[in-house]
Structures are given as C-alpha cells and as structure tokens.
Scaffold this motif. Structure first.
Motif, short mmCIF file in Angstrom:
data_model
loop_
_atom_site.label_atom_id
_atom_site.label_comp_id
_atom_site.label_asym_id
_atom_site.label_seq_id
_atom_site.Cartn_x
_atom_site.Cartn_y
_atom_site.Cartn_z
N GLN A 186 -7.31 3.36 4.25
CA GLN A 186 -6.55 2.37 3.49
C GLN A 186 -5.55 1.63 4.38
OE1 GLN A 186 -5.29 5.29 0.59
NE2 GLN A 186 -6.55 4.35 -1.02
N ASP A 220 3.80 1.61 -1.18
CA ASP A 220 4.40 1.75 -2.51
C ASP A 220 3.37 2.21 -3.54
OD1 ASP A 220 6.68 1.26 -4.39
OD2 ASP A 220 5.25 -0.18 -5.21
N ARG A 221 2.16 1.69 -3.45
CA ARG A 221 1.13 2.00 -4.44
C ARG A 221 0.59 3.42 -4.30
NH1 ARG A 221 -2.64 -0.37 -7.84
NH2 ARG A 221 -4.72 0.58 -7.85
N TYR A 222 0.32 3.84 -3.08
CA TYR A 222 -0.35 5.13 -2.87
C TYR A 222 0.59 6.27 -2.50
CZ TYR A 222 -4.46 2.11 -2.76
OH TYR A 222 -5.42 1.20 -3.08
N GLY A 223 1.82 5.95 -2.09
CA GLY A 223 2.78 6.99 -1.76
C GLY A 223 2.28 7.91 -0.67
N THR A 224 2.47 9.22 -0.86
CA THR A 224 2.04 10.19 0.15
C THR A 224 0.54 10.48 0.09
OG1 THR A 224 2.63 11.99 -1.36
CG2 THR A 224 4.30 11.34 0.24
N ALA A 225 -0.16 9.90 -0.87
CA ALA A 225 -1.61 10.12 -1.00
C ALA A 225 -2.42 9.09 -0.22
CB ALA A 225 -2.01 10.09 -2.47
N ILE A 226 -1.76 8.19 0.50
CA ILE A 226 -2.47 7.14 1.23
C ILE A 226 -3.39 7.75 2.29
CG2 ILE A 226 -0.69 6.82 3.00
CD1 ILE A 226 -1.22 3.78 2.75
N GLN A 227 -4.54 7.11 2.52
CA GLN A 227 -5.53 7.61 3.48
C GLN A 227 -5.60 6.68 4.70
OE1 GLN A 227 -7.17 10.60 2.93
NE2 GLN A 227 -5.77 10.67 1.18
N GLU A 279 0.82 -1.21 0.00
CA GLU A 279 0.00 0.00 0.00
C GLU A 279 0.85 1.26 0.00
OE1 GLU A 279 -2.96 0.17 3.01
OE2 GLU A 279 -4.27 -1.28 2.03
#
Length: 494
Positions: free
Chosen positions: A370, A360-367, A358
């Motif tokens: 998630q 790696d996939r979402y980077g700094t936009a992770i919530q 997660e």
C-alpha cells in the motif's frame, strides 16, 4: 607550437579508486537510517542520540566540505584524499565497535569530518587527471555510481542488519568500510597522481570557525531541545545564531578586500538564479532530512517492521528516482526548463498527501504494497529535481567561479539535511507524549508521521515558489560540472 602532455596512463585505475571511495561515502549516508532502530535497541540510545547519529555526520560533512576542497587545492588533492580515506576508515572502525551511544555519536561526527576531506578531492582528481574530451564519459560513470549508491545503501543496510554476521547485529554496516578503505588507501598511494591548484588561496580559518559555530548554535539546541525540555540557553543560542552568520558574512567581505581569499565567494549571491538555487538546495535538504528519518522510525518502531521489510519497502522509491532523473535530464528539461523542477516539487507534494491519507486510513495495519504508490509518486518527483538542479543553479554563474559555486551547492544541501534532522525533534518527537503505554505507541508514531509529512509538504510548497527565480532554460548536462571539476550528488536518499 605547444603540445599538450599525454594523459596519465594510470588515470582509469585512479578513477576506479576515487569512485569506490565516493560510493563508500554515499552508501554510508543511506545505510545508517535503516539500522537506527537496531542501534537504539542494542545501545539503549535515546531519541536525541539517534538524531545525532545522523545529524552529527551531516553537520560535520557540511561544515567541512568547502574547507576540504580548499585544503586539497593548497596541499595537494592526492594527499588530502589519502588523509580523508584513512580517517574515514578509522572512524568507521570506531563506529563499528562503539560500546555506547556517546562514542558512536562522536565517531559519526569524526566520520563526517573525514568525508569532508575525502569527497571534494574525488572530482578534483578526475578533473586534473582526465583530458577535457574524456570528462563527459567520466562524469556519466560517476552519475551511475551515485545512483547505485542511492539504490543499494538501504538494502545493504537491511541485509547486514538482518543477517547478524558473527553475532555483531548492526555493526557490520560500518565495519564493511574497513577492507574497502584499506584497499583504497594502498591503491591510491600507487595510482593517483598529485595535483594542486595553480594559484591556491589561503585557508580562511576564521570563516571556518564562524560558519561552524553558527551551525552548531542553531542545530544543537534543535536536536537536544525536546529531550532537555527546551531550556532557556537553547532558545538564546538559536536566537543568536543569525547574528553569528551575519558576522561571518561581514568577515567574508573583509577577507575579500584584504587578500581575495574568503571561504565563500559572496559575489555569487548577486546572481539571482544562484541565490534562488541555494535557497532551493537548503530547503530541499530540510525536507529530505525530515522525511527519511521519520519514515524509518515510523516503519520500524511505530509499525514494528523488520529492517529487511523496511528496506525492501523503499525499493520502488529508489527505482522511481533513478528513472525520473534520467528522463528529466535527457528529455524533459531541454524542452520545458525549470517547469520540470517545479513539476517535481508538486509531484512530491502529491505523493506526501497520498501517504498522509493512507497512514490515516489504515493506521498500524498498513502494508508494504500500500505504501508503493505514494513512494513511487514521491520518487518520480524527487528524480525530476535532483538531477537537473545543479545545472539550473550554475546556469548564470561566471565560469571562473563554477568550482566554488558547486562546492557551496553541496554544502548547503548537507546543511539543510542536518537542519531537517534537527527539526525531527520538533515535528515528530514533539507530538509524541512521554510515558505512553506500549499498545498506544504505534498509533502515536502514525500520528507523528503524518504531522512530519504535513511540515515536509509545506517546505516543498515553499521550494516550488522559490523555483520561479531559477532560469527558465537551465543549462543541462555535465558541462557545468565538468567545468567546475565537480559533479552532482543527491542530498539524501532513503
């Protein structure tokens, strides 16, 4: 015909007092992590100081736990408890009013040392105060207090930091201990009965000095290494630390032959399940020490989240730990034995791998939402381990050594915690380049977080393998703890 003396009528008041003190210590461990970025910003602390705010406490606590228990046996558990809670309260005040990082680190080390005097007395007092038929109920209550401290610490830290009471920012996370500590001292003087060991051993001061020196020689260079560009003396100190531990073991053997009062009962390590369990406890402490500090830094510094948002993000983890812990002890371990603990290690690995993916996939936009799934998976795995581990380690230990063995289990867990916190400078800060532009800092922290999780995963795989040496059917319940006069505590919680 001999009649047993009636139980102390004040025992339930004494129980409330010592459990409040235990709760205060547990919360103080978990409450600090969430406030670390605020402390860093307010005091201008570098990352080395940040590590020592957490590692200093854990190191002092680990180094003093066995000694604190022995001092209580010799000089009286009530006396040492009152000294410990007084010192802990004063150290909390010093932490709360610290004007700079150096004072805060020194105060945290003092706080850990005072906790090492206070905490071992808690369940020794319970053991001496309550008749055998009531101890099961009492240890159940203590387990509930431990769980409450684990769940409430991060949220309490987040709320106190966000509320900025009286403009004090993060400082109330320490100052909240003052009224609790003062009340515990006053009520403890009145309601706690004094007790000592019937055949108290002498204090092994040389053993204390050697064990503490070995720990410092290993952990101090790890913590300061990145900051000081890994000087030669640091490498020499870490290389020499095993020799100090070897000297400690040799002295403990001599002390056993001389007067039978070593700091550590080395014969315990001849018990295969105990030796393996100690290895599991140490490495598990390392894994958790790494994860919880880098997790906090990742969310609050890397992603720029508030303390409150970071604290609420951890709620699913705490709930999952509590649910799995109850299920493992009551239902799973009696049926499946050590396979439950191994399943816990593999479940934590699965949660970590999911978290790495997660991040790696979402980077700094992770919530926050998630993160819930990997945290729940990790929490379930941790719950399967922490609750039955002590019973598994104590299963084959002779009854007369159960108290010493339990103290050593908690000590090794805290040692692992301190070592893990020291390793953060290698596995997390060591992969972040100096002088990064502000817009690149977020992704650098994301990458460092993933690197630290890979290391944590490797440690858990080692734990899984070592668990094969645990007994297939560990003894379950409070029996081992009640016999020893000690109870199980989680190594660390977020």
């Amino acid at each position: 015909m001999t009649s047993t003396p009636p139980p102390d009528r004040r025992r339930w008041f004494a129980l409330a007092i010592v459990m409040t003190a235990a709760f205060m210590d547990l919360v103080d461990v978990t409450i600090v992590n969430i406030a670390i970025p605020s402390i860093q910003q307010d005091l201008g602390a570098d990352f080395g100081a940040i590590q020592w705010i957490t590692a200093g406490y854990a190191l002092a606590f680990a180094a003093g736990l066995i000694t604190g228990g022995r001092l209580g046996d010799i000089y009286g558990r009530k006396r040492l408890f009152l000294i410990g809670i007084t010192g802990f309260t004063l150290a909390s005040a010093l932490c709360g009013f610290a004007p700079n990082p150096e004072i805060l680190v020194a105060s945290r080390i003092l706080q850990g040392a005072m906790a090492a005097l206070m905490v071992p007395q808690v369940l020794s007092i319970v053991h001496a105060t309550f008749p055998a038929h009531e101890r099961g109920k009492v240890f159940g209550l203590f387990g509930a207090v431990v769980g409450l401290g684990a769940v409430s610490g991060p949220m309490l830290g987040a709320l106190l930091t966000e509320w900025n009471l009286f403009g004090l920012g993060w400082r109330p996370i320490f100052l909240i201990n003052l009224p609790v500590g003062i009340a515990g001292l006053i009520l403890g003087i009145r309601f706690i009965s004094e007790s000592k060991a019937p055949k108290a051993l002498r204090l092994d001061l040389v053993g204390v000095a050697l064990a503490t020196l070995g720990l410092l020689m290993l952990i101090y260079p790890l913590t300061r290494g990145e900051e000081l560009d890994w000087p030669l003396w640091g490498h020499l100190s870490m290389i020499a630390s095993p020799a100090v531990f070897a000297l400690f073991i040799a002295y403990e053997r001599y002390k056993t032959r001389k007067d039978g009062s070593p700091l550590v009962e080395l014969s315990l390590f001849k018990v295969k399940s105990f030796a393996a369990g100690i290895a599991v406890q140490l490495t598990f402490g390392v894994a958790l020490g790494i994860f919880f500090l880098v997790w906090t830094l990742y969310m609050q510094v890397g992603l720029g989240w508030s303390a409150l948002r970071a604290g609420t993000t951890g709620i699913p983890f705490s709930i999952a730990v509590s649910l799995a812990a109850g299920l493992s002890v009551q239902k799973l371990v009696p049926r499946f034995g050590r396979k439950v603990l191994q399943a816990g290690a593999l479940t934590m690995v699965a949660g970590l791998l999911l978290y790495i993916w997660e991040a790696d996939r979402y980077g700094t936009a992770i919530q926050s939402w998630q993160m819930a799934l990997p945290l729940i998976v990790m929490g379930l795995g941790m719950g399967l381990i922490v609750a039955p581990l002590t019973d598994a380690v104590l299963a084959d230990v002779p009854r007369e050594h159960a108290g010493s063995a339990s103290g050593l289990i908690n000590t090794m867990g805290q040692m692992g915690n301190a070592l893990g916190l020291g390793l953060v400078s290698v596995v997390f800060f060591g992969v972040i380049d100096d002088g990064l532009a502000p817009n690149a800092l977020g992704m650098a922290f994301v990458d460092a977080f993933q690197n630290a999780l890979w290391w944590t995963t490797a440690v858990l795989v080692v734990i899984f393998c070592v668990m094969f040496a645990l007994p297939a059917r560990p003894r379950v319940g409070a029996e081992a703890a009640a016999t020893a006069g000690v109870a199980k505590e989680p190594v660390l919680t977020p």
